[in-house]
Design a protein around this motif. Structure first.
Motif, PDB file in Angstrom:
ATOM      1  N   CYS A 106      11.914  98.024 121.135  1.00  0.00           N
ATOM      2  CA  CYS A 106      11.779  97.904 122.589  1.00  0.00           C
ATOM      3  C   CYS A 106      13.179  97.864 123.195  1.00  0.00           C
ATOM      4  N   LEU A 165      11.282  96.945 130.508  1.00  0.00           N
ATOM      5  CA  LEU A 165      11.147  97.106 129.067  1.00  0.00           C
ATOM      6  C   LEU A 165      10.552  98.474 128.784  1.00  0.00           C
ATOM      7  N   ASP A 166      11.146  99.184 127.847  1.00  0.00           N
ATOM      8  CA  ASP A 166      10.654 100.489 127.430  1.00  0.00           C
ATOM      9  C   ASP A 166      10.196 100.359 125.982  1.00  0.00           C
ATOM     10  N   TYR A 167       8.875 100.362 125.781  1.00  0.00           N
ATOM     11  CA  TYR A 167       8.309 100.220 124.444  1.00  0.00           C
ATOM     12  C   TYR A 167       8.196 101.569 123.729  1.00  0.00           C
ATOM     13  N   SER A 208       4.701 103.501 127.095  1.00  0.00           N
ATOM     14  CA  SER A 208       4.404 102.092 127.375  1.00  0.00           C
ATOM     15  C   SER A 208       5.665 101.397 127.880  1.00  0.00           C
ATOM     16  N   SER A 221       0.524 101.154 129.726  1.00  0.00           N
ATOM     17  CA  SER A 221       0.393 101.809 128.422  1.00  0.00           C
ATOM     18  C   SER A 221      -0.756 102.807 128.513  1.00  0.00           C
ATOM     19  N   LEU A 224       0.191  94.202 124.226  1.00  0.00           N
ATOM     20  CA  LEU A 224       1.398  93.915 125.004  1.00  0.00           C
ATOM     21  C   LEU A 224       1.113  92.861 126.080  1.00  0.00           C
TER      22      LEU A 224
END
Length: 141
Positions: free
Chosen positions: A46, A57-59, A63, A78, A87
């Motif tokens: 992440c 936040l960049d998952y 997402s 997501s 999440l």
């Protein structure tokens, strides 16, 4: 059951004790922002971007999340329903834990595992290496 209803069920015990419920909007679909600059830090794949009280936040895989610490509110996106639930669970777990900390009710940071037929509970402070130890133990026969 909707994802929001499932999360309310997951945390019903905390809500029953008067914990302030964070404002978290869940959006099924791809995250609308794409961070273009280098991440401030990363954890477990992440990428995290901080700007004052605002955190993005960049998952990966579409997402992502945006959280405003000043308002204790945010949005989570997501395209995968199961991942959105997971999440959301992790987000709420973190934020409700912070609320309990503010009330003087401390979380116990621990790792539990079985070793040679016995149960072990290892207490360490936050960021004390519990996850690293668990991953190393999981890699051993």
């Amino acid at each position: 059951m909707s994802i929001g209803a499932a999360l309310e069920r997951d945390f019903a015990g905390l809500a029953a004790h008067g914990a302030r419920w964070p404002e978290l909007a869940l959006r099924l679909g791809a995250c609308p922002f794409t961070p273009l600059r280098r991440a401030d830090w990363a954890w477990r794949g992440c990428r995290v971007f901080d700007r004052g009280p605002l955190r993005r936040l960049d998952y990966g895989g579409g997402s992502g999340a945006q959280w405003d610490f000043r308002r204790e509110a945010g949005t989570l996106w997501s395209p995968q329903p199961a991942l959105l639930h997971e999440l959301g669970y992790l987000f709420l777990h973190s934020r409700l834990g912070a609320e309990l900390d503010r009330r003087g009710l401390q979380r116990v940071h621990a790792l539990g595992f079985a070793w040679r037929g016995a149960g072990v509970l290892l207490l360490l402070p936050e960021a004390g290496g519990k996850t690293t130890l668990a991953l190393r133990l999981a890699g051993r026969a």
